[in-house]
Design an enzyme around this catalytic site. Structure first.
Site, PDB file in Angstrom:
ATOM      1  N   TYR A   1      91.228  35.979  10.968  1.00 51.95           N
ATOM      2  CA  TYR A   1      90.997  37.346  10.644  1.00 51.95           C
ATOM      3  C   TYR A   1      92.248  37.983  10.199  1.00 51.95           C
ATOM      4  O   TYR A   1      91.897  39.060   9.491  1.00 51.95           O
ATOM      5  CB  TYR A   1      89.940  37.933  11.535  1.00 51.95           C
ATOM      6  CG  TYR A   1      88.708  37.734  11.406  1.00 51.95           C
ATOM      7  CD1 TYR A   1      87.757  38.524  10.572  1.00 51.95           C
ATOM      8  CD2 TYR A   1      87.938  36.659  12.027  1.00 51.95           C
ATOM      9  CE1 TYR A   1      86.262  38.194  10.432  1.00 51.95           C
ATOM     10  CE2 TYR A   1      86.540  36.382  11.734  1.00 51.95           C
ATOM     11  CZ  TYR A   1      85.983  37.008  11.040  1.00 51.95           C
ATOM     12  OH  TYR A   1      84.354  36.776  11.008  1.00 51.95           O
TER      13      TYR A   1
ATOM     14  N   ASP B   1      82.677  34.765  18.639  1.00 46.87           N
ATOM     15  CA  ASP B   1      82.502  33.068  18.536  1.00 46.87           C
ATOM     16  C   ASP B   1      83.745  32.636  17.565  1.00 46.87           C
ATOM     17  O   ASP B   1      83.636  31.504  17.699  1.00 46.87           O
ATOM     18  CB  ASP B   1      81.113  32.794  17.854  1.00 46.87           C
ATOM     19  CG  ASP B   1      81.001  33.130  16.614  1.00 46.87           C
ATOM     20  OD1 ASP B   1      81.206  34.371  16.352  1.00 46.87           O
ATOM     21  OD2 ASP B   1      80.334  32.217  15.776  1.00 46.87           O
TER      22      ASP B   1
END
Length: 441
Positions: free
Chosen positions: A264, A170
């Protein structure tokens, strides 16, 4: 119209109520006859299940509901298994974060040594879930968003290559919601995107509107100054640590201004910054336990005690809507364009064919049809080859019970400075995970 039977594997998760609410909110598009929960922790699952049973009765009493710890009961007669398990729960996540930090290395649940530790715990339980599904409901699809998705996806590719499992994440969805807000669009679905990478490790190469107008210049202008930060009220991603993550995207973007990065990447490209801004005594796991977990379980207990959801503050989770879209695409052959983690198989021409890559796919009743990406630049290719080697070595270490391969995986990770540090962290993690990992020789 066919009504579907859904099993939530990981019924005791804090995300489960949000998924149930999303399913109930979309019954016109995706009709349901039965919702089941399965978990190996009855006590935890009961807290969530007692509340969800009331939510279902209030909103659609015709839907059958069952919460069970019995695999046969859970997996029999289901069309979709929605899996979000966390082997070792938050107590082990806390160790995944704090053990590497003790050695001056990034402590994160899906990246670096913490992600490797979590992956080693997740492979066995995920394979077990697939086997239950194939035994009791062989025609069902598993929609897996259990982390670390990259390692889980590689493990399922190796160990259950023909299974009907789709691995999803997600995080790109969350970032695309921020993009839509930056652009003044109502929804991320007003954009068409091109993206490639590995899970939690990718780049957007194109964002256009539905007429084909290039939206990248406006996004780049914003991201160069503010990262992905916007005034967006999202329960899941609106605390200080997430704001910092979204802001750091401007520094990741600066390294390659031709693309837009997944947030990330900060763990791999700025590990020194991350360690400097981490608190070994109060990591992200502690924030989640004190925040999300207390909130969700507290609300669930209130509903169960009151016998009604009136005044409850539980709400739909953003990632849940993606799962409904995916289930609909499989059920109704919609050919919706979605980001999935699939075997590369030449979609990225100059990259390992067997790598599990995250790329746009058209999804229909036969599963995903990956879209061609073409060749990728040397910078991204180099980073991805290093990271995909980590993931493959972890899975090989699990299959073979190999200490050496796990040490190699830790050593290759861009978050770890040397083989010496990798070995010290690994030895600490082995001790912490002795009841979850296979024995290593």
């Amino acid at each position: 119209m066919k009504k579907f039977s859904i099993l939530v594997a990981g019924g005791g998760s804090t995300y489960t109520p949000g998924i149930v609410l999303m399913l109930l909110d979309n019954l016109d598009k995706f009709p349901i006859r039965q919702i089941k929960f399965y978990d190996n922790d009855k006590e935890r699952q009961d807290i969530v299940a007692n509340a969800c049973e009331i939510l279902i009765k209030e909103r659609n009493p015709e839907i059958d509901f069952l919460a069970t710890t019995n695999p046969e009961e859970a997996f029999t007669d289901v069309d979709f298994v929605m899996a979000h398990i966390r082997a070792g729960k938050y107590a082990m996540r806390e160790l995944d974060e704090k053990i590497p930090l003790k050695h001056g290395v990034v402590g994160q649940e899906t990246c670096g040594p913490g992600g490797i530790a979590y992956g080693m715990r997740s492979i066995g339980p995920m394979i077990e879930l697939i086997d239950y599904m194939e035994k009791y409901s062989p025609n069902a699809w598993m929609l897996n968003y259990s982390n670390p998705a990259a390692i889980v996806a590689e493990a399922t590719r190796r160990l259950r290559p023909n299974s009907k499992i789709l691995n999803i994440c997600d995080m790109p969805i969350g970032i695309e919601r921020h993009m839509a807000t930056i652009l003044g669009l109502k929804s991320r679905k007003d954009m068409t995107i091109k993206y490639y990478g590995l899970n939690h490790f990718g780049w957007w190469t194109s964002v256009t509107d539905k007429e084909g107008k290039d939206l990248m210049p406006k996004l780049k202008e914003h991201i160069a100054q503010h990262g992905y930060n916007v005034n967006l009220q999202m329960y899941q991603h609106n605390d200080a640590s997430w704001n910092d993550t979204f802001m750091k995207a401007k520094d990741i973007y600066a390294i390659d201004p031709t693309t837009l990065p997944n947030t990330y990447l900060k763990y791999y490209l700025y590990p020194d910054y991350v360690v400097e801004h981490s608190d070994i005594n109060y990591s992200r796991a502690n924030m989640v336990m004190d925040g999300r977990e207390k909130f969700v379980f507290g609300e669930c207990k209130k509903i169960a005690e009151a016998g009604t959801s009136e005044g409850c503050e539980l709400h739909i989770d953003e990632h849940a809507s993606y799962i409904v879209d995916l289930a609909r695409a499989l059920a109704y052959n919609t050919k919706e364009r979605m980001l999935l983690i699939v075997e590369n198989n030449g979609a990225i021409e100059n990259f390992d064919k067997t790598a599990m890559v995250e790329i746009p796919c058209l999804v229909g009743c036969e599963g995903p049809e990956p879209l061609t990406v073409g060749t990728i630049p040397q910078f991204q290719k180099g980073l991805m080859e290093q990271q995909v080697s980590v993931e493959k070595l972890v899975v090989e270490a699990w299959i073979e019970g190999s200490y050496t391969k796990l040490w190699q995986a830790m050593t290759i990770s861009k978050t770890v400075p040397s083989a010496k540090v990798a070995k010290e962290i690994l030895d600490d993690l082995i001790e912490a995970n002795n009841e979850f990992w296979p024995e290593l020789n």
